[in-house]
Design an enzyme around this catalytic site. Structure first.
Site, mmCIF file in Angstrom:
data_model
loop_
_atom_site.group_PDB
_atom_site.id
_atom_site.type_symbol
_atom_site.label_atom_id
_atom_site.label_comp_id
_atom_site.label_asym_id
_atom_site.label_seq_id
_atom_site.Cartn_x
_atom_site.Cartn_y
_atom_site.Cartn_z
ATOM 1 N N ASP A 255 14.152 55.694 0.427
ATOM 2 C CA ASP A 255 14.367 54.357 1.191
ATOM 3 C C ASP A 255 15.096 53.224 0.596
ATOM 4 O O ASP A 255 14.331 52.710 -0.780
ATOM 5 C CB ASP A 255 13.224 53.674 2.101
ATOM 6 C CG ASP A 255 12.725 54.845 2.568
ATOM 7 O OD1 ASP A 255 13.670 55.488 3.606
ATOM 8 O OD2 ASP A 255 11.954 55.309 2.666
ATOM 9 N N ASP B 200 14.748 57.508 -6.238
ATOM 10 C CA ASP B 200 13.623 56.930 -4.500
ATOM 11 C C ASP B 200 14.882 56.935 -3.448
ATOM 12 O O ASP B 200 15.706 57.358 -3.903
ATOM 13 C CB ASP B 200 13.702 55.114 -4.976
ATOM 14 C CG ASP B 200 12.907 54.686 -3.333
ATOM 15 O OD1 ASP B 200 12.212 54.727 -3.110
ATOM 16 O OD2 ASP B 200 13.354 53.523 -2.917
ATOM 17 N N ASP C 38 15.716 50.832 -6.097
ATOM 18 C CA ASP C 38 16.453 49.627 -5.371
ATOM 19 C C ASP C 38 15.339 48.411 -5.487
ATOM 20 O O ASP C 38 14.931 47.317 -6.025
ATOM 21 C CB ASP C 38 15.974 49.391 -3.995
ATOM 22 C CG ASP C 38 15.450 49.524 -2.811
ATOM 23 O OD1 ASP C 38 14.779 49.069 -2.798
ATOM 24 O OD2 ASP C 38 14.411 51.070 -3.081
#
Length: 212
Positions: A11, A9, A166
């Site tokens: 961001d 991922d 995240d």
């Protein structure tokens, strides 16, 4: 090497952009007389722009969300011009994978223009053979399509991929794609429900997952 590829991922995983997004969102919504609170913003983390718009409309009612979206993207772009900090261990892990010749990809809920701008401003673009953005898929995270497409473009079996995420939404997507999932905490506390490994940072997560 226990994996054929590693998919990240963007961001909140490789880039410390979620806090920037909160500030830019606050500024953008304030122009329209709206207040973006932290609890509301945390609900938006890891969610694609189409769903974000629907959630904001549900929360605030009818507003000019085309203008809000444009203002938010403009604020993001402005903040990114000053440079985008990496998450701890990002450069070291990516460099290690490059030395090993491990294929790498991005699977992000960001739109193509935003993702490319962030990768350029953070000097991480050179590390990635494949970048899958929201524009590339029909079904965004938590659907597995972004991760499955990234694996397909790399020419690898998704079951032989390691994924770093995240958000809980992103971890669910990678898990559904059949990948081994490392979830690294950022602003939102991980549930761990769809993670094989919970880590404080990228390097410790890589070690847990068996990367050398």
């Amino acid at each position: 090497m226990p994996y054929d590829a590693v998919i990240f991922d963007l961001d909140g995983t490789l880039l410390d952009t979620e806090r920037m997004a909160f500030v830019s969102g606050q500024r953008a919504l304030a122009r329209h007389g709206l207040t973006l609170t932290e609890p509301l913003f945390l609900r938006l983390v890891g969610v694609d722009s189409v769903t974000v718009r629907a959630m904001l409309k549900d929360h605030f009612g009818d507003h000019d969300f085309d203008a809000i979206d444009a203002d938010w993207r403009a604020e993001d772009h402005h903040l990114a011009e000053a440079g985008i900090p990496h998450k701890p261990g990002a450069e070291a892990l990516l460099s290690q994978l490059a030395v090993q010749g491990t294929p790498k990809a991005i699977a992000t809920s960001s739109r193509r223009a935003g993702a490319q701008h962030k990768l350029a401003k953070s000097a991480l673009a050179r590390h990635f053979e494949v970048v899958v953005t929201r524009d590339c898929v029909t079904h965004a995270k938590p659907a597995p399509e972004p991760f499955l497409l990234a694996a397909r473009r790399l020419g690898v079996d998704p079951r032989r991929c390691l994924a770093f995420e995240d958000s809980n939404t992103g971890a669910e997507a990678a898990f559904a794609a059949g990948m081994t999932v490392v979830q690294v905490a950022d602003l939102v506390t991980p549930t761990g429900r769809h993670a094989h490994h919970l880590a404080e940072d990228l390097l410790s997560g890589a070690k847990m997952a068996g990367l050398r």
